[in-house]
Design an enzyme around this catalytic site. Structure first.
Site, short mmCIF file in Angstrom:
data_model
loop_
_atom_site.label_atom_id
_atom_site.label_comp_id
_atom_site.label_asym_id
_atom_site.label_seq_id
_atom_site.Cartn_x
_atom_site.Cartn_y
_atom_site.Cartn_z
N GLN A 74 39.68 36.45 37.17
CA GLN A 74 38.74 36.21 37.49
C GLN A 74 38.25 35.39 38.35
OE1 GLN A 74 35.61 35.14 34.02
NE2 GLN A 74 34.32 35.43 35.73
N PHE A 75 38.17 35.83 39.94
CA PHE A 75 39.35 35.23 41.21
C PHE A 75 37.27 34.66 41.39
CE2 PHE A 75 35.83 38.71 43.00
CZ PHE A 75 35.37 37.83 43.79
N THR A 76 36.42 35.02 40.27
CA THR A 76 34.84 34.23 40.75
C THR A 76 35.27 32.45 40.03
OG1 THR A 76 34.13 34.69 39.18
CG2 THR A 76 33.92 36.08 40.88
#
Length: 141
Positions: A74-76
């Site tokens: 999850q890059f967020t």
């Protein structure tokens, strides 16, 4: 490297209507974010921490009870919303760097003896879980 770790009583991830990863019963759902400085060595540190983190029932770890983990990239997690109304993603590593690091976390967990399910890197994923507690912690290495 940053991980949001949730103690769960089951979790799954669906991509395009297909369940690509699922754990049943007690375990951990782990969202993993990678930044530019992260390395395979840090992935190993995170894997060891996740495997031994004593947040399951009766202060047990996954290694104590053989509980599974669902690991999802999850890059967020490296989004920055301090200014304005739209987050920036500058601190998140690009896919070419992040994917092998997330894969290394999964590989290291499996090498430790963990049963690990995963999402699909870069896909539009639908994550479902039952958070037990609720119990959520942020782990950074």
């Amino acid at each position: 490297m940053r991980a949001v770790v949730q103690r769960v009583d089951g979790a799954s991830v669906v991509v395009g209507g297909e369940t690509v990863g699922e754990i049943i019963g007690q375990g951990l759902c782990v969202l993993v974010g990678v930044t530019h400085e992260d390395t395979v060595e840090k992935a190993g540190q995170l894997a060891r921490k996740l495997w031994s983190l004593r947040i399951l029932e009766d202060e047990k770890s996954c290694s104590d009870v053989g509980a599974p983990l669902l690991v999802i990239s999850q890059f967020t997690l490296y989004g920055d919303a301090r200014k304005g109304r739209r987050p920036t993603w500058n601190a998140a590593a690009p896919g070419g760097l992040a994917e092998p690091i997330v894969d290394a976390v999964v590989s290291q967990l499996r090498a430790l003896g963990a049963h690990v399910e995963t999402g699909r890197f870069g896909a539009d994923m639908k994550v479902s879980l039952t958070n037990n507690g609720p119990f959520t912690v942020l782990v950074e290495v």
